[in-house]
Design a protein around this motif. Structure first.
Motif, PDB file in Angstrom:
ATOM      1  N   ARG A  74       0.834  -1.208   0.000  1.00  0.00           N
ATOM      2  CA  ARG A  74       0.000   0.000   0.000  1.00  0.00           C
ATOM      3  C   ARG A  74       0.868   1.257   0.000  1.00  0.00           C
ATOM      4  O   ARG A  74       0.589   2.226  -0.706  1.00  0.00           O
ATOM      5  CB  ARG A  74      -0.938  -0.006   1.214  1.00  0.00           C
ATOM      6  CG  ARG A  74      -2.104  -0.959   1.101  1.00  0.00           C
ATOM      7  CD  ARG A  74      -3.149  -0.663   2.166  1.00  0.00           C
ATOM      8  NE  ARG A  74      -2.633  -0.825   3.512  1.00  0.00           N
ATOM      9  CZ  ARG A  74      -2.639  -1.973   4.185  1.00  0.00           C
ATOM     10  NH1 ARG A  74      -3.154  -3.064   3.628  1.00  0.00           N
ATOM     11  NH2 ARG A  74      -2.159  -2.050   5.409  1.00  0.00           N
ATOM     12  N   HIS A  75       1.911   1.232   0.827  1.00  0.00           N
ATOM     13  CA  HIS A  75       2.835   2.360   0.901  1.00  0.00           C
ATOM     14  C   HIS A  75       3.508   2.573  -0.458  1.00  0.00           C
ATOM     15  O   HIS A  75       3.603   3.705  -0.953  1.00  0.00           O
ATOM     16  CB  HIS A  75       3.886   2.061   1.973  1.00  0.00           C
ATOM     17  CG  HIS A  75       4.873   3.169   2.190  1.00  0.00           C
ATOM     18  ND1 HIS A  75       4.662   4.198   3.078  1.00  0.00           N
ATOM     19  CD2 HIS A  75       6.085   3.393   1.642  1.00  0.00           C
ATOM     20  CE1 HIS A  75       5.709   5.009   3.070  1.00  0.00           C
ATOM     21  NE2 HIS A  75       6.583   4.545   2.197  1.00  0.00           N
ATOM     22  N   ALA A  76       3.962   1.472  -1.067  1.00  0.00           N
ATOM     23  CA  ALA A  76       4.638   1.564  -2.362  1.00  0.00           C
ATOM     24  C   ALA A  76       3.680   2.047  -3.449  1.00  0.00           C
ATOM     25  O   ALA A  76       4.061   2.852  -4.313  1.00  0.00           O
ATOM     26  CB  ALA A  76       5.226   0.207  -2.737  1.00  0.00           C
ATOM     27  N   ASP A  77       2.439   1.567  -3.421  1.00  0.00           N
ATOM     28  CA  ASP A  77       1.450   2.011  -4.411  1.00  0.00           C
ATOM     29  C   ASP A  77       1.211   3.516  -4.302  1.00  0.00           C
ATOM     30  O   ASP A  77       1.103   4.214  -5.321  1.00  0.00           O
ATOM     31  CB  ASP A  77       0.120   1.273  -4.211  1.00  0.00           C
ATOM     32  CG  ASP A  77       0.176  -0.162  -4.707  1.00  0.00           C
ATOM     33  OD1 ASP A  77       1.113  -0.476  -5.470  1.00  0.00           O
ATOM     34  OD2 ASP A  77      -0.694  -0.955  -4.318  1.00  0.00           O
ATOM     35  N   LEU A  78       1.127   4.008  -3.068  1.00  0.00           N
ATOM     36  CA  LEU A  78       0.929   5.440  -2.865  1.00  0.00           C
ATOM     37  C   LEU A  78       2.110   6.231  -3.417  1.00  0.00           C
ATOM     38  O   LEU A  78       1.948   7.258  -4.080  1.00  0.00           O
ATOM     39  CB  LEU A  78       0.735   5.732  -1.377  1.00  0.00           C
ATOM     40  CG  LEU A  78       0.428   7.181  -0.994  1.00  0.00           C
ATOM     41  CD1 LEU A  78      -0.834   7.671  -1.700  1.00  0.00           C
ATOM     42  CD2 LEU A  78       0.264   7.310   0.521  1.00  0.00           C
ATOM     43  N   GLN A  79       3.325   5.706  -3.163  1.00  0.00           N
ATOM     44  CA  GLN A  79       4.512   6.397  -3.659  1.00  0.00           C
ATOM     45  C   GLN A  79       4.558   6.383  -5.185  1.00  0.00           C
ATOM     46  O   GLN A  79       4.913   7.390  -5.821  1.00  0.00           O
ATOM     47  CB  GLN A  79       5.776   5.739  -3.101  1.00  0.00           C
ATOM     48  CG  GLN A  79       7.018   6.611  -3.203  1.00  0.00           C
ATOM     49  CD  GLN A  79       8.007   6.325  -2.097  1.00  0.00           C
ATOM     50  OE1 GLN A  79       8.002   5.252  -1.512  1.00  0.00           O
ATOM     51  NE2 GLN A  79       8.871   7.268  -1.816  1.00  0.00           N
ATOM     52  N   MET A  80       4.130   5.279  -5.789  1.00  0.00           N
ATOM     53  CA  MET A  80       4.109   5.219  -7.256  1.00  0.00           C
ATOM     54  C   MET A  80       3.062   6.171  -7.827  1.00  0.00           C
ATOM     55  O   MET A  80       3.270   6.774  -8.880  1.00  0.00           O
ATOM     56  CB  MET A  80       3.861   3.785  -7.717  1.00  0.00           C
ATOM     57  CG  MET A  80       5.080   2.889  -7.584  1.00  0.00           C
ATOM     58  SD  MET A  80       4.910   1.330  -8.478  1.00  0.00           S
ATOM     59  CE  MET A  80       3.601   0.560  -7.542  1.00  0.00           C
ATOM     60  N   GLN A  81       1.920   6.307  -7.130  1.00  0.00           N
ATOM     61  CA  GLN A  81       0.910   7.266  -7.582  1.00  0.00           C
ATOM     62  C   GLN A  81       1.455   8.693  -7.546  1.00  0.00           C
ATOM     63  O   GLN A  81       1.205   9.488  -8.458  1.00  0.00           O
ATOM     64  CB  GLN A  81      -0.332   7.155  -6.711  1.00  0.00           C
ATOM     65  CG  GLN A  81      -1.131   5.882  -6.916  1.00  0.00           C
ATOM     66  CD  GLN A  81      -2.267   5.762  -5.916  1.00  0.00           C
ATOM     67  OE1 GLN A  81      -2.719   6.746  -5.349  1.00  0.00           O
ATOM     68  NE2 GLN A  81      -2.720   4.542  -5.680  1.00  0.00           N
ATOM     69  N   VAL A  82       2.211   8.994  -6.484  1.00  0.00           N
ATOM     70  CA  VAL A  82       2.798  10.333  -6.369  1.00  0.00           C
ATOM     71  C   VAL A  82       3.821  10.553  -7.478  1.00  0.00           C
ATOM     72  O   VAL A  82       3.846  11.611  -8.123  1.00  0.00           O
ATOM     73  CB  VAL A  82       3.442  10.517  -4.979  1.00  0.00           C
ATOM     74  CG1 VAL A  82       4.249  11.812  -4.939  1.00  0.00           C
ATOM     75  CG2 VAL A  82       2.370  10.548  -3.896  1.00  0.00           C
ATOM     76  N   LEU A  83       4.666   9.536  -7.734  1.00  0.00           N
ATOM     77  CA  LEU A  83       5.657   9.654  -8.810  1.00  0.00           C
ATOM     78  C   LEU A  83       4.970   9.829 -10.162  1.00  0.00           C
ATOM     79  O   LEU A  83       5.419  10.619 -11.000  1.00  0.00           O
ATOM     80  CB  LEU A  83       6.552   8.417  -8.837  1.00  0.00           C
ATOM     81  CG  LEU A  83       7.570   8.295  -7.702  1.00  0.00           C
ATOM     82  CD1 LEU A  83       8.276   6.952  -7.772  1.00  0.00           C
ATOM     83  CD2 LEU A  83       8.595   9.420  -7.768  1.00  0.00           C
ATOM     84  N   ASP A  84       3.879   9.106 -10.357  1.00  0.00           N
ATOM     85  CA  ASP A  84       3.130   9.246 -11.605  1.00  0.00           C
ATOM     86  C   ASP A  84       2.564  10.665 -11.723  1.00  0.00           C
ATOM     87  O   ASP A  84       2.603  11.275 -12.801  1.00  0.00           O
ATOM     88  CB  ASP A  84       2.003   8.216 -11.634  1.00  0.00           C
ATOM     89  CG  ASP A  84       1.305   8.161 -12.980  1.00  0.00           C
ATOM     90  OD1 ASP A  84       2.006   8.102 -14.009  1.00  0.00           O
ATOM     91  OD2 ASP A  84       0.062   8.163 -13.013  1.00  0.00           O
ATOM     92  N   GLY A  85       2.053  11.191 -10.610  1.00  0.00           N
ATOM     93  CA  GLY A  85       1.538  12.562 -10.619  1.00  0.00           C
ATOM     94  C   GLY A  85       2.630  13.579 -10.911  1.00  0.00           C
ATOM     95  O   GLY A  85       2.415  14.534 -11.667  1.00  0.00           O
ATOM     96  N   ILE A  86       3.811  13.380 -10.312  1.00  0.00           N
ATOM     97  CA  ILE A  86       4.935  14.287 -10.558  1.00  0.00           C
ATOM     98  C   ILE A  86       5.314  14.262 -12.035  1.00  0.00           C
ATOM     99  O   ILE A  86       5.543  15.303 -12.664  1.00  0.00           O
ATOM    100  CB  ILE A  86       6.140  13.909  -9.685  1.00  0.00           C
ATOM    101  CG1 ILE A  86       5.846  14.235  -8.211  1.00  0.00           C
ATOM    102  CG2 ILE A  86       7.402  14.635 -10.137  1.00  0.00           C
ATOM    103  CD1 ILE A  86       6.919  13.757  -7.260  1.00  0.00           C
ATOM    104  N   SER A  87       5.376  13.057 -12.600  1.00  0.00           N
ATOM    105  CA  SER A  87       5.727  12.932 -14.018  1.00  0.00           C
ATOM    106  C   SER A  87       4.716  13.652 -14.899  1.00  0.00           C
ATOM    107  O   SER A  87       5.088  14.392 -15.825  1.00  0.00           O
ATOM    108  CB  SER A  87       5.799  11.448 -14.400  1.00  0.00           C
ATOM    109  OG  SER A  87       6.027  11.295 -15.778  1.00  0.00           O
ATOM    110  N   LYS A  88       3.432  13.467 -14.609  1.00  0.00           N
ATOM    111  CA  LYS A  88       2.404  14.109 -15.434  1.00  0.00           C
ATOM    112  C   LYS A  88       2.396  15.624 -15.248  1.00  0.00           C
ATOM    113  O   LYS A  88       2.178  16.379 -16.210  1.00  0.00           O
ATOM    114  CB  LYS A  88       1.040  13.525 -15.102  1.00  0.00           C
ATOM    115  CG  LYS A  88       0.878  12.089 -15.599  1.00  0.00           C
ATOM    116  CD  LYS A  88      -0.460  11.491 -15.226  1.00  0.00           C
ATOM    117  CE  LYS A  88      -0.584  10.074 -15.789  1.00  0.00           C
ATOM    118  NZ  LYS A  88      -1.837   9.418 -15.383  1.00  0.00           N
TER     119      LYS A  88
END
Length: 399
Positions: free
Chosen positions: A80-94
């Motif tokens: 769950r923690h990793a998924d949240l971090q990946m969502q944030v990274l995806d948001g940063i990229s976009k």
């Protein structure tokens, strides 16, 4: 060129000079902007977006390769923690890609207006170069009487081109003003996501300690310090799993989940009516002894069968808890006056529904209490089909 060959040649020369002679180029940059510099900023943001997206993908690949075998609450918490971090990274990229696109659009607009302004100035100089000799010749023929007329003609020409240039520059500035708030919002989103990413990087996932949980708080019970130490040792020895699987002939994934359930994970364990503790299972010397003999390859034929049934029970129990069933219900109806829990048809639990260790020939006999159908259900020798057992139980419960 056939209409005004001199003016056309002059305008071409002026346009070239304005792009290649530094003082003229600087003046054009000041008036209409430097498209190359804007494009450079857009490329920087595009690189940020690409790097972040690549980092996110590498992180996702590592998660799939290295975390897939982490079972239970700790593994789920980390995922769950990793998924949240990946969502944030995806948001940063976009967000970075959005900023890049906006800046790139501004750069294209600047380049377009710059080209128009450059060509207008060059055209003005060309027209002036072609017409001024004619006007001056007229002035000479009239002995200076035409001077006001020449001045008026030059002024009119200048005003006409200034108005044309001014219109394009104002349009550029208005467009950039409308773009500016969008860029500000994107930059704000980028900063917020970056801050969130920094916070996540510093934070510990909920209870995440892969195979190394801190402390050793067990459910109260009768156990010796030696057995407690054995549980701690097994908890901190993930490399045992492969040896145990090879020596017992059981599926490695089943063995690892068994280890997670018995030794690694803390559970919500009902210890009485409406009473639940979050702790490790009470250490049991028989269970740690069986594990050690399996790891050392010293199981007898009888112990091998006992170990197989224990592994089946722990795997199914853990999977059922993962699906939301309690280890044991804390409902008062389950507990007698001596605070002993009994299987209850209205309160199914993971422990009560799991495989019966002591009945290898009829491990699902107790399912009838909950109206579950075990017809034709058999466990593979290596227990690799235990998910079928879990699925059958869940369907029977309507989950």
């Amino acid at each position: 060129m056939a209409v005004d060959p001199l003016g056309t040649l002059v305008s071409w020369g002026v346009a070239w000079l304005m792009e290649h002679v530094k003082p003229l180029k600087d003046a054009l940059d000041w008036l209409a902007g430097n498209a190359d510099e804007v494009a450079s900023h857009a490329a920087t943001w595009s690189n940020v977006a690409a790097f972040t997206a690549r980092t996110r993908q590498e992180y996702a690949d590592r998660l799939r390769a290295e975390v897939a075998g982490w079972f239970g609450a700790s593994g789920d918490a980390y995922r769950r923690h990793a998924d949240l971090q990946m969502q944030v990274l995806d948001g940063i990229s976009k967000a970075a890609e959005g900023i890049s696109s906006a800046v790139e659009g501004a750069g294209l607009l600047v380049a377009l207006v710059r080209g128009i302004v450059r060509d207008l100035i060059a055209e003005f100089v060309g027209v002036l170069a072609a017409r001024l000799p004619q006007w001056l010749a007229e002035e000479g023929l009239t002995l200076g009487l035409a001077t006001p007329v020449v001045v008026a003609q030059v002024s009119t020409l200048v005003a006409k081109w200034v108005n044309r240039i001014q219109g394009f520059v104002r349009g550029l500035l208005n467009s950039l003003r409308r773009l500016s708030p969008m860029l500000d919002r994107l930059a704000g989103v980028f900063e917020q996501l970056s801050g969130r990413n920094r916070a996540l990087a510093r934070a510990d996932p909920d209870e995440f300690k892969p195979d190394l949980p801190s402390g050793s708080e067990f459910v109260d019970g009768d156990f010796s310090p030696e057995v407690a130490d054995a549980y701690r040792r097994i908890r901190n020895s993930p490399d045992d799993t492969l040896r145990v699987a090879e020596n017992s002939g059981l599926d490695e994934a089943v063995v690892e989940r068994m280890r997670q359930n018995l030794f690694v994970q803390k559970h919500d364990i009902a210890t009485g009516p409406d009473t639940v503790e979050h702790a490790y299972f009470t250490p049991d010397g028989r269970l740690s002894g069986l594990w050690d003999r399996a790891a050392n390859g010293t199981l007898t034929s009888e112990q091998r069968g006992e170990f197989r049934m224990l592994a089946a029970h722990e795997y199914v129990e853990n999977r059922l808890m993962e699906e939301g069933l309690p280890f044991r219900s804390s409902d008062p109806a389950v507990w007698d006056e001596d605070d002993v829990a009994w299987p209850h048809p209205d309160h199914p639990s993971a422990h009560d529904l799991s495989v019966l260790e002591g009945l290898p020939d009829d491990p699902f006999r107790h399912w009838r209490r909950w109206g579950l159908d075990s017809e034709g259900l058999e466990m593979a020798d290596d227990l690799s089909n235990l998910d079928e057992v879990v699925d059958r139980a869940l369907r029977g419960l309507g989950r």
